[in-house]
Design a protein around this motif. Structure first.
Motif, mmCIF file in Angstrom:
data_model
loop_
_atom_site.group_PDB
_atom_site.id
_atom_site.type_symbol
_atom_site.label_atom_id
_atom_site.label_comp_id
_atom_site.label_asym_id
_atom_site.label_seq_id
_atom_site.Cartn_x
_atom_site.Cartn_y
_atom_site.Cartn_z
ATOM 1 N N LEU A 15 0.837 -1.199 0.000
ATOM 2 C CA LEU A 15 0.000 0.000 0.000
ATOM 3 C C LEU A 15 0.873 1.251 0.000
ATOM 4 C CD1 LEU A 15 -2.800 1.298 0.170
ATOM 5 C CD2 LEU A 15 -2.640 1.149 2.669
ATOM 6 N N SER A 16 1.947 1.234 0.763
ATOM 7 C CA SER A 16 2.866 2.377 0.805
ATOM 8 C C SER A 16 3.490 2.619 -0.566
ATOM 9 C CB SER A 16 3.964 2.138 1.843
ATOM 10 O OG SER A 16 3.421 1.975 3.131
ATOM 11 N N ILE A 17 3.887 1.519 -1.225
ATOM 12 C CA ILE A 17 4.464 1.644 -2.570
ATOM 13 C C ILE A 17 3.431 2.205 -3.545
ATOM 14 C CG2 ILE A 17 5.401 0.349 -4.530
ATOM 15 C CD1 ILE A 17 6.641 -1.578 -2.498
ATOM 16 N N ALA A 18 2.171 1.714 -3.442
ATOM 17 C CA ALA A 18 1.105 2.191 -4.329
ATOM 18 C C ALA A 18 0.823 3.672 -4.102
ATOM 19 C CB ALA A 18 -0.163 1.373 -4.107
ATOM 20 N N GLY A 201 -5.392 -2.393 -12.123
ATOM 21 C CA GLY A 201 -4.447 -2.833 -13.148
ATOM 22 C C GLY A 201 -5.120 -3.122 -14.473
ATOM 23 N N GLY A 202 -6.272 -3.783 -14.421
ATOM 24 C CA GLY A 202 -6.993 -4.108 -15.645
ATOM 25 C C GLY A 202 -7.464 -2.872 -16.389
ATOM 26 N N MET A 203 -7.921 -1.869 -15.647
ATOM 27 C CA MET A 203 -8.373 -0.634 -16.281
ATOM 28 C C MET A 203 -7.214 0.091 -16.946
ATOM 29 S SD MET A 203 -10.697 1.469 -17.143
ATOM 30 C CE MET A 203 -12.168 1.039 -16.213
ATOM 31 N N MET A 204 -6.057 0.115 -16.270
ATOM 32 C CA MET A 204 -4.898 0.781 -16.867
ATOM 33 C C MET A 204 -4.478 0.085 -18.167
ATOM 34 S SD MET A 204 -1.184 1.722 -15.254
ATOM 35 C CE MET A 204 -1.871 3.162 -14.476
ATOM 36 N N LEU A 205 -4.486 -1.244 -18.161
ATOM 37 C CA LEU A 205 -4.137 -1.986 -19.375
ATOM 38 C C LEU A 205 -5.149 -1.723 -20.487
ATOM 39 C CD1 LEU A 205 -2.958 -5.464 -18.021
ATOM 40 C CD2 LEU A 205 -1.564 -3.712 -19.143
ATOM 41 N N THR A 206 -6.420 -1.656 -20.132
ATOM 42 C CA THR A 206 -7.457 -1.391 -21.134
ATOM 43 C C THR A 206 -7.290 -0.009 -21.753
ATOM 44 O OG1 THR A 206 -9.021 -2.831 -19.968
ATOM 45 C CG2 THR A 206 -9.943 -1.258 -21.545
ATOM 46 N N LEU A 207 -7.067 1.000 -20.909
ATOM 47 C CA LEU A 207 -6.873 2.360 -21.409
ATOM 48 C C LEU A 207 -5.622 2.456 -22.275
ATOM 49 C CD1 LEU A 207 -7.821 4.385 -18.203
ATOM 50 C CD2 LEU A 207 -9.085 4.344 -20.357
ATOM 51 N N SER A 208 -4.547 1.817 -21.813
ATOM 52 C CA SER A 208 -3.304 1.832 -22.593
ATOM 53 C C SER A 208 -3.501 1.100 -23.918
ATOM 54 C CB SER A 208 -2.171 1.177 -21.799
ATOM 55 O OG SER A 208 -1.873 1.911 -20.632
ATOM 56 N N GLY A 209 -4.265 0.006 -23.877
ATOM 57 C CA GLY A 209 -4.532 -0.741 -25.096
ATOM 58 C C GLY A 209 -5.303 0.069 -26.125
ATOM 59 N N LEU A 210 -6.313 0.799 -25.663
ATOM 60 C CA LEU A 210 -7.091 1.642 -26.578
ATOM 61 C C LEU A 210 -6.236 2.778 -27.138
ATOM 62 C CD1 LEU A 210 -10.522 1.824 -24.700
ATOM 63 C CD2 LEU A 210 -10.023 0.610 -26.821
ATOM 64 N N SER A 211 -5.373 3.346 -26.289
ATOM 65 C CA SER A 211 -4.466 4.395 -26.775
ATOM 66 C C SER A 211 -3.466 3.820 -27.775
ATOM 67 C CB SER A 211 -3.724 5.037 -25.604
ATOM 68 O OG SER A 211 -4.618 5.738 -24.758
ATOM 69 N N PHE A 212 -3.011 2.594 -27.518
ATOM 70 C CA PHE A 212 -2.086 1.935 -28.443
ATOM 71 C C PHE A 212 -2.730 1.760 -29.815
ATOM 72 C CE2 PHE A 212 -0.347 -1.917 -30.402
ATOM 73 C CZ PHE A 212 1.010 -1.623 -30.401
ATOM 74 N N PHE A 256 -0.305 -2.583 -8.546
ATOM 75 C CA PHE A 256 -1.720 -2.516 -8.177
ATOM 76 C C PHE A 256 -2.400 -3.882 -8.251
ATOM 77 C CE2 PHE A 256 -0.947 1.996 -9.018
ATOM 78 C CZ PHE A 256 -1.535 2.539 -7.884
ATOM 79 N N ASN A 257 -1.903 -4.787 -9.081
ATOM 80 C CA ASN A 257 -2.437 -6.155 -9.071
ATOM 81 C C ASN A 257 -2.085 -6.864 -7.767
ATOM 82 O OD1 ASN A 257 -3.699 -6.044 -11.530
ATOM 83 N ND2 ASN A 257 -2.084 -7.088 -12.658
ATOM 84 N N GLY A 260 -4.259 -5.414 -5.093
ATOM 85 C CA GLY A 260 -5.611 -5.949 -5.171
ATOM 86 C C GLY A 260 -5.724 -7.340 -4.581
ATOM 87 N N ASP A 261 -4.730 -8.184 -4.853
ATOM 88 C CA ASP A 261 -4.743 -9.544 -4.294
ATOM 89 C C ASP A 261 -4.652 -9.520 -2.775
ATOM 90 O OD1 ASP A 261 -4.952 -10.727 -6.764
ATOM 91 O OD2 ASP A 261 -2.789 -10.990 -7.027
ATOM 92 N N ILE A 262 -3.812 -8.643 -2.244
ATOM 93 C CA ILE A 262 -3.651 -8.568 -0.792
ATOM 94 C C ILE A 262 -4.911 -8.003 -0.132
ATOM 95 C CG2 ILE A 262 -2.316 -7.508 1.079
ATOM 96 C CD1 ILE A 262 0.098 -7.564 -0.771
ATOM 97 N N VAL A 263 -5.508 -6.991 -0.751
ATOM 98 C CA VAL A 263 -6.758 -6.435 -0.218
ATOM 99 C C VAL A 263 -7.842 -7.500 -0.194
ATOM 100 C CG1 VAL A 263 -8.625 -4.792 -0.688
ATOM 101 C CG2 VAL A 263 -6.251 -4.048 -0.854
ATOM 102 N N ARG A 264 -7.897 -8.318 -1.245
ATOM 103 C CA ARG A 264 -8.872 -9.403 -1.294
ATOM 104 C C ARG A 264 -8.631 -10.409 -0.171
ATOM 105 N NH1 ARG A 264 -8.507 -12.875 -6.540
ATOM 106 N NH2 ARG A 264 -6.473 -13.215 -5.596
ATOM 107 N N ASP A 265 -7.373 -10.753 0.066
ATOM 108 C CA ASP A 265 -7.048 -11.716 1.134
ATOM 109 C C ASP A 265 -7.450 -11.195 2.503
ATOM 110 O OD1 ASP A 265 -6.028 -13.403 -0.760
ATOM 111 O OD2 ASP A 265 -3.930 -12.827 -0.426
ATOM 112 N N ILE A 266 -7.316 -9.882 2.699
ATOM 113 C CA ILE A 266 -7.577 -9.299 4.016
ATOM 114 C C ILE A 266 -9.074 -9.044 4.238
ATOM 115 C CG2 ILE A 266 -7.242 -7.240 5.465
ATOM 116 C CD1 ILE A 266 -4.425 -7.072 4.332
#
Length: 272
Positions: A15-18, A201-212, A256-257, A260-266
């Motif tokens: 979280l600190s890194i994010a 993470g998925g949203m960032m990839l989607t936005l980057s993909g559309l820009s690509f 961020f992936n 997300g996994d850690i937030v889900r675990d907690i």
């Protein structure tokens, strides 16, 4: 107990890194050594140097400066769009979950229609009809992604609306708005936060993909996806045009992936 402490420590670190990543994206332009839009035709496709730490592109623009400015654009669009979809989807989901009959049926059948199309293909079709650009990209992804939060919220609302504490709230004189804000939302927010974290993470990839593909953020605005698109023709002669924007996307999405996994675990006790 030890495993729980380890998860919390890992969560705090990630979280600190994010958070640092988000803060850096906001202030990154202050560290840019050059104007990201300034062209320098004398220094076209120059390798990394002291003046241009990550080299220059096909019109002599500083790759390092463009990546720093692009961080604000890429992360800003990601969080802005996800926040919009989160609020929109939760509101629609609550309306569907609290309603019976025709309203719920209309909302769910509409979401079924949207989900019957492949998401990225549907987005490309919408942006193709509306025209490329940031606003049209937001509209296209809003049409698709609201269904995820709406359906999840509806299921959660239907699971709690007949609970005893809801009946107690009704007996205490709470109106529908107070029931939603004071009783329902606090008890369904955790799974929604988990979903939000997993979607970054998925949203960032989607936005980057559309820009690509030339449908999202348009040049010369620095954005990591369109930087990859501009650099693909120079893969063999100037690979740094793709390496550094691609590395930036990879690192941020990975952070961020993992978060997300850690937030889900907690937050999700049912997840194993």
């Amino acid at each position: 107990m030890r495993n729980k402490k380890h998860k919390k420590l890992t969560f705090i670190i990630i979280l600190s890194i994010a958070i640092l990543t988000i803060v850096f994206a906001i202030i990154a332009p202050a560290f840019a050594p050059n104007d990201p839009l300034a062209t320098d035709f004398i220094n076209i496709l120059k390798e990394p140097s002291e003046k241009y730490p990550l080299g220059t592109d096909q019109v002599g623009r500083c790759i390092y400066s463009r990546i720093l400015y692009g961080a604000k654009v890429s992360l800003g669009m990601t969080f802005l769009l996800l926040a919009l979809l989160f609020v929109l989807g939760v509101i629609i989901g609550i309306v569907a979950g609290m309603s019976d009959g025709i309203i719920d049926t209309i909302i769910m059948r509409t979401s079924d229609i949207v989900l019957s199309f492949p998401g990225i293909v549907f987005a490309i079709s919408i942006v193709g009809m509306l025209g490329p650009g940031m606003l049209n990209t937001i509209i296209a992804l809003s049409v698709i992604w609201w269904t995820k939060y709406a359906r999840l919220t509806r299921v959660l609302v239907m699971g709690v609306k007949n609970s005893e504490y809801i009946d107690a709230g009704i007996m205490a004189g709470a109106g529908r708005v107070k029931l939603i804000t004071h009783y329902i939302i606090p008890n369904i927010i955790s799974p929604l936060v988990v979903q939000f974290a997993l979607d970054i993470g998925g949203m960032m990839l989607t936005l980057s993909g559309l820009s690509f593909l030339g449908l999202g953020v348009q040049p010369p605005t620095p954005e990591w996806g369109n930087m990859l698109s501009e650099g693909r023709a120079y893969l063999q002669t100037a690979p740094w045009l793709l390496i550094y924007p691609g590395l930036a996307i990879f690192i941020v999405v990975a952070i961020f992936n993992i978060l997300g996994d850690i937030v889900r675990d907690i937050l999700d006790p049912k997840h194993v």
